[in-house]
Motif scaffolding. Structure first.
Motif, PDB file in Angstrom:
ATOM      1  N   CYS A 109       0.830  -1.211   0.000  1.00 19.40           N
ATOM      2  CA  CYS A 109       0.000   0.000   0.000  1.00 19.40           C
ATOM      3  C   CYS A 109       0.862   1.257   0.000  1.00 19.40           C
ATOM      4  O   CYS A 109       0.530   2.260  -0.644  1.00 19.40           O
ATOM      5  CB  CYS A 109      -0.977  -0.004   1.163  1.00 19.40           C
ATOM      6  SG  CYS A 109      -0.221   0.102   2.803  1.00 19.40           S
ATOM      7  N   TYR A 110       2.004   1.225   0.708  1.00 22.61           N
ATOM      8  CA  TYR A 110       2.878   2.395   0.751  1.00 22.61           C
ATOM      9  C   TYR A 110       3.645   2.557  -0.560  1.00 22.61           C
ATOM     10  O   TYR A 110       3.917   3.687  -1.000  1.00 22.61           O
ATOM     11  CB  TYR A 110       3.829   2.300   1.929  1.00 22.61           C
ATOM     12  CG  TYR A 110       3.097   2.390   3.253  1.00 22.61           C
ATOM     13  CD1 TYR A 110       2.351   3.519   3.575  1.00 22.61           C
ATOM     14  CD2 TYR A 110       3.115   1.328   4.157  1.00 22.61           C
ATOM     15  CE1 TYR A 110       1.652   3.595   4.769  1.00 22.61           C
ATOM     16  CE2 TYR A 110       2.409   1.397   5.349  1.00 22.61           C
ATOM     17  CZ  TYR A 110       1.680   2.538   5.652  1.00 22.61           C
ATOM     18  OH  TYR A 110       0.971   2.603   6.826  1.00 22.61           O
ATOM     19  N   LYS A 111       3.963   1.453  -1.186  1.00 25.28           N
ATOM     20  CA  LYS A 111       4.585   1.518  -2.509  1.00 25.28           C
ATOM     21  C   LYS A 111       3.637   2.205  -3.499  1.00 25.28           C
ATOM     22  O   LYS A 111       4.057   3.054  -4.296  1.00 25.28           O
ATOM     23  CB  LYS A 111       4.917   0.103  -2.987  1.00 25.28           C
ATOM     24  CG  LYS A 111       5.554   0.043  -4.362  1.00 25.28           C
ATOM     25  CD  LYS A 111       5.812  -1.408  -4.773  1.00 25.28           C
ATOM     26  CE  LYS A 111       6.396  -1.488  -6.175  1.00 25.28           C
ATOM     27  NZ  LYS A 111       6.616  -2.900  -6.594  1.00 25.28           N
ATOM     28  N   GLN A 112       2.344   1.840  -3.418  1.00 18.11           N
ATOM     29  CA  GLN A 112       1.348   2.445  -4.305  1.00 18.11           C
ATOM     30  C   GLN A 112       1.164   3.927  -4.003  1.00 18.11           C
ATOM     31  O   GLN A 112       0.998   4.743  -4.921  1.00 18.11           O
ATOM     32  CB  GLN A 112       0.003   1.711  -4.148  1.00 18.11           C
ATOM     33  CG  GLN A 112       0.008   0.261  -4.606  1.00 18.11           C
ATOM     34  CD  GLN A 112       0.324   0.111  -6.073  1.00 18.11           C
ATOM     35  OE1 GLN A 112      -0.172   0.855  -6.914  1.00 18.11           O
ATOM     36  NE2 GLN A 112       1.162  -0.852  -6.402  1.00 18.11           N
ATOM     37  N   ARG A 113       1.204   4.297  -2.734  1.00 15.25           N
ATOM     38  CA  ARG A 113       1.045   5.712  -2.359  1.00 15.25           C
ATOM     39  C   ARG A 113       2.232   6.541  -2.841  1.00 15.25           C
ATOM     40  O   ARG A 113       2.065   7.690  -3.261  1.00 15.25           O
ATOM     41  CB  ARG A 113       0.838   5.831  -0.847  1.00 15.25           C
ATOM     42  CG  ARG A 113      -0.491   5.235  -0.411  1.00 15.25           C
ATOM     43  CD  ARG A 113      -0.681   5.175   1.105  1.00 15.25           C
ATOM     44  NE  ARG A 113      -1.791   4.273   1.427  1.00 15.25           N
ATOM     45  CZ  ARG A 113      -2.250   4.036   2.643  1.00 15.25           C
ATOM     46  NH1 ARG A 113      -1.706   4.664   3.686  1.00 15.25           N
ATOM     47  NH2 ARG A 113      -3.263   3.201   2.836  1.00 15.25           N
ATOM     48  N   MET A 114       3.408   5.962  -2.779  1.00 14.86           N
ATOM     49  CA  MET A 114       4.594   6.659  -3.311  1.00 14.86           C
ATOM     50  C   MET A 114       4.468   6.872  -4.813  1.00 14.86           C
ATOM     51  O   MET A 114       4.814   7.947  -5.345  1.00 14.86           O
ATOM     52  CB  MET A 114       5.850   5.844  -2.996  1.00 14.86           C
ATOM     53  CG  MET A 114       7.154   6.479  -3.491  1.00 14.86           C
ATOM     54  SD  MET A 114       7.546   8.060  -2.682  1.00 14.86           S
ATOM     55  CE  MET A 114       8.137   7.458  -1.083  1.00 14.86           C
ATOM     56  N   LEU A 115       3.964   5.864  -5.516  1.00 18.57           N
ATOM     57  CA  LEU A 115       3.765   5.982  -6.964  1.00 18.57           C
ATOM     58  C   LEU A 115       2.786   7.101  -7.296  1.00 18.57           C
ATOM     59  O   LEU A 115       2.993   7.870  -8.242  1.00 18.57           O
ATOM     60  CB  LEU A 115       3.248   4.652  -7.538  1.00 18.57           C
ATOM     61  CG  LEU A 115       4.244   3.494  -7.604  1.00 18.57           C
ATOM     62  CD1 LEU A 115       3.540   2.216  -8.037  1.00 18.57           C
ATOM     63  CD2 LEU A 115       5.386   3.820  -8.553  1.00 18.57           C
ATOM     64  N   GLY A 116       1.717   7.214  -6.501  1.00 14.39           N
ATOM     65  CA  GLY A 116       0.726   8.269  -6.722  1.00 14.39           C
ATOM     66  C   GLY A 116       1.305   9.654  -6.513  1.00 14.39           C
ATOM     67  O   GLY A 116       1.019  10.588  -7.280  1.00 14.39           O
ATOM     68  N   TYR A 117       2.125   9.795  -5.487  1.00 12.67           N
ATOM     69  CA  TYR A 117       2.804  11.073  -5.187  1.00 12.67           C
ATOM     70  C   TYR A 117       3.703  11.483  -6.353  1.00 12.67           C
ATOM     71  O   TYR A 117       3.652  12.616  -6.850  1.00 12.67           O
ATOM     72  CB  TYR A 117       3.607  10.890  -3.893  1.00 12.67           C
ATOM     73  CG  TYR A 117       4.727  11.882  -3.657  1.00 12.67           C
ATOM     74  CD1 TYR A 117       4.468  13.162  -3.157  1.00 12.67           C
ATOM     75  CD2 TYR A 117       6.061  11.525  -3.894  1.00 12.67           C
ATOM     76  CE1 TYR A 117       5.518  14.059  -2.926  1.00 12.67           C
ATOM     77  CE2 TYR A 117       7.101  12.403  -3.660  1.00 12.67           C
ATOM     78  CZ  TYR A 117       6.828  13.672  -3.180  1.00 12.67           C
ATOM     79  OH  TYR A 117       7.848  14.549  -2.940  1.00 12.67           O
ATOM     80  N   LYS A 118       4.515  10.551  -6.828  1.00  5.38           N
ATOM     81  CA  LYS A 118       5.452  10.853  -7.912  1.00  5.38           C
ATOM     82  C   LYS A 118       4.716  11.137  -9.228  1.00  5.38           C
ATOM     83  O   LYS A 118       5.120  12.025  -9.995  1.00  5.38           O
ATOM     84  CB  LYS A 118       6.435   9.697  -8.093  1.00  5.38           C
ATOM     85  CG  LYS A 118       7.441   9.569  -6.954  1.00  5.38           C
ATOM     86  CD  LYS A 118       8.440   8.443  -7.220  1.00  5.38           C
ATOM     87  CE  LYS A 118       9.507   8.398  -6.128  1.00  5.38           C
ATOM     88  NZ  LYS A 118      10.499   7.316  -6.369  1.00  5.38           N
ATOM     89  N   LYS A 119       3.652  10.388  -9.466  1.00  5.59           N
ATOM     90  CA  LYS A 119       2.876  10.584 -10.696  1.00  5.59           C
ATOM     91  C   LYS A 119       2.294  11.988 -10.755  1.00  5.59           C
ATOM     92  O   LYS A 119       2.329  12.658 -11.807  1.00  5.59           O
ATOM     93  CB  LYS A 119       1.756   9.548 -10.769  1.00  5.59           C
ATOM     94  CG  LYS A 119       0.885   9.653 -12.007  1.00  5.59           C
ATOM     95  CD  LYS A 119      -0.215   8.593 -11.985  1.00  5.59           C
ATOM     96  CE  LYS A 119      -1.128   8.709 -13.192  1.00  5.59           C
ATOM     97  NZ  LYS A 119      -2.237   7.707 -13.147  1.00  5.59           N
ATOM     98  N   ALA A 120       1.754  12.474  -9.635  1.00  4.36           N
ATOM     99  CA  ALA A 120       1.163  13.816  -9.589  1.00  4.36           C
ATOM    100  C   ALA A 120       2.215  14.885  -9.859  1.00  4.36           C
ATOM    101  O   ALA A 120       1.967  15.853 -10.595  1.00  4.36           O
ATOM    102  CB  ALA A 120       0.508  14.046  -8.228  1.00  4.36           C
ATOM    103  N   LEU A 121       3.402  14.726  -9.283  1.00  2.00           N
ATOM    104  CA  LEU A 121       4.485  15.691  -9.503  1.00  2.00           C
ATOM    105  C   LEU A 121       4.912  15.687 -10.967  1.00  2.00           C
ATOM    106  O   LEU A 121       5.051  16.749 -11.595  1.00  2.00           O
ATOM    107  CB  LEU A 121       5.685  15.363  -8.617  1.00  2.00           C
ATOM    108  CG  LEU A 121       5.502  15.527  -7.098  1.00  2.00           C
ATOM    109  CD1 LEU A 121       6.781  15.103  -6.376  1.00  2.00           C
ATOM    110  CD2 LEU A 121       5.140  16.952  -6.721  1.00  2.00           C
ATOM    111  N   GLN A 122       5.114  14.497 -11.527  1.00  2.00           N
ATOM    112  CA  GLN A 122       5.584  14.380 -12.903  1.00  2.00           C
ATOM    113  C   GLN A 122       4.575  14.961 -13.890  1.00  2.00           C
ATOM    114  O   GLN A 122       4.948  15.653 -14.840  1.00  2.00           O
ATOM    115  CB  GLN A 122       5.878  12.918 -13.230  1.00  2.00           C
ATOM    116  CG  GLN A 122       7.114  12.380 -12.516  1.00  2.00           C
ATOM    117  CD  GLN A 122       7.253  10.871 -12.603  1.00  2.00           C
ATOM    118  OE1 GLN A 122       6.269  10.151 -12.796  1.00  2.00           O
ATOM    119  NE2 GLN A 122       8.476  10.371 -12.465  1.00  2.00           N
ATOM    120  N   GLU A 123       3.288  14.689 -13.658  1.00  2.00           N
ATOM    121  CA  GLU A 123       2.251  15.225 -14.552  1.00  2.00           C
ATOM    122  C   GLU A 123       2.202  16.748 -14.527  1.00  2.00           C
ATOM    123  O   GLU A 123       1.795  17.385 -15.496  1.00  2.00           O
ATOM    124  CB  GLU A 123       0.877  14.665 -14.156  1.00  2.00           C
ATOM    125  CG  GLU A 123       0.634  13.258 -14.650  1.00  2.00           C
ATOM    126  CD  GLU A 123      -0.814  12.821 -14.443  1.00  2.00           C
ATOM    127  OE1 GLU A 123      -1.628  13.659 -13.996  1.00  2.00           O
ATOM    128  OE2 GLU A 123      -1.117  11.657 -14.721  1.00  2.00           O
TER     129      GLU A 123
END
Length: 364
Positions: A215-229
């Motif tokens: 779940c924390y791996k997925q939350r990290m992915l969401g954080y990075k995705k928002a920044l990159q977009e």
């Protein structure tokens, strides 16, 4: 082999056939002679096994015609089992409160559906096998709910093999062959980070638990995705992985961020407990929330409303997860195995007072 074991083998054989739908309601079961020959046991032992199954309303007899499978769905137990791993980490405050939140909604939904709850705790896989065997043989619960696939993999394999109704809740690390209802952690973290970006923040930190936890791996992915977009470069200095759990991990992670020359104007914490610890560290440095640093959490736990200021957080949809999980399980119990194996539910952002627009006076 003693007679008790022999007659139990016959019972287990018939119940297993029913669960796997190889024997369906109104089907004629093998005769006493056929079962006697199949298992090389006396007919009197077979009679004993069939008699007990008739008494428990799994089978019924028609004089002169034989023994048939009853409409088992009408007689299945109105009790659902919760199978949980007994492990030391569950004694932490954060783990207990998180479990309490899940159980509160689950018990409410079970009561609405007319089911009671029974708890089973296991340790290592060998104990899982024994408990599962007990559940299957005693037939006191209609189905099983679990919260972890990785730690209860042995149990899941046993239930799948026996076509025994089960569902796994809250676990993202699942393949499509496992009946499950879970949360879209990546989406929740993405929405939280996008919200902070929308408020004008570009220097956004994150405090997370070890990424070995799905779940924390997925939350990290969401954080990075928002920044990159949003065209914001990912700054590794703003990423803190807590070595300890709960609020202490948030506190220590925030202290590390506060050592930076250029402070983040906002921090996304991957749990409400970490957010509470981060807020404590910020206040100790005589900084203001949200004027100096905005904070967003994840979980939507009850205490998040009482923090000062009240915490903006990603709300886990416990009620919807419980409803969908119980619906999937009871459909399997009373009718047939559901066609939808895995359902992923999106969380929502609850906006309170811990995050605000970036102030021009904030350090860049």
């Amino acid at each position: 082999m003693n007679n008790d074991l022999k007659y139990q083998i016959v019972k287990d054989f018939i119940i297993s056939k029913i669960r796997k739908q190889e024997l369906k309601p109104t089907d004629l079961v093998p005769s006493e002679r056929e079962l006697s020959q199949k298992f090389d046991i006396s007919q009197s032992t077979v009679v004993r096994a069939l008699r007990e199954l008739v008494q428990s309303e799994v089978l019924y007899r028609i004089q002169g015609k034989g023994t048939f499978v009853a409409d088992y769905s009408k007689n299945k137990p109105k009790t659902i089992g919760i199978l949980m791993l007994d492990k030391p980490t569950m004694v932490t405050t954060s783990a207990q409160i998180s479990l309490f939140e899940k159980m509160k909604y689950l018990m409410t939904e079970l009561n609405i559906c007319g089911y009671t709850l029974s708890f089973f705790t296991v340790t290592e896989s060998i104990i899982q096998e024994k408990i599962c065997d007990k559940i299957l043989k005693e037939n006191t619960v209609g189905g099983i709910i679990m919260f972890s696939k990785k730690e209860l993999e042995k149990a899941i394999d046993i239930f799948k093999k026996e076509n025994y109704p089960y569902v796994v809740l809250y676990d993202n690390e699942l393949d499509e062959s496992i009946e499950a209802v879970t949360i879209d952690d990546e989406y929740g973290a993405y929405e939280a980070t996008k919200y902070l970006i929308g408020l004008g923040h570009k220097k956004i930190g994150i405090i997370c638990s070890p990424l070995t936890i799905c779940c924390y791996k997925q939350r990290m992915l969401g954080y990075k995705k928002a920044l990159q977009e949003s065209g914001i470069e990912i700054d590794e200095n703003l990423i803190k992985i807590a070595s300890v759990g709960g609020s202490e991990g948030g506190y220590m992670g925030m202290l590390e961020l506060l050592k930076l020359k250029n402070l983040p104007s906002a921090v996304f914490c991957c749990s409400d407990f970490k957010a509470s610890g981060a807020m404590e560290a910020i206040k100790e440095k005589n900084l203001s929330i949200p004027k100096d640093i905005s904070i967003v959490g994840f979980d939507g736990l009850e205490f998040s409303k009482q923090l000062q200021p009240p915490l903006t957080t990603v709300q886990i949809p416990h009620s919807e997860i419980s409803k969908e999980g119980i619906k999937m399980l009871t459909t399997w119990i009373t009718d047939k195995k559901p066609k939808v194996y895995k359902k992923i539910i999106k969380p929502s952002l609850v906006i309170r007072e811990s995050a605000t627009k970036k102030y021009k006076t904030e350090r860049q």
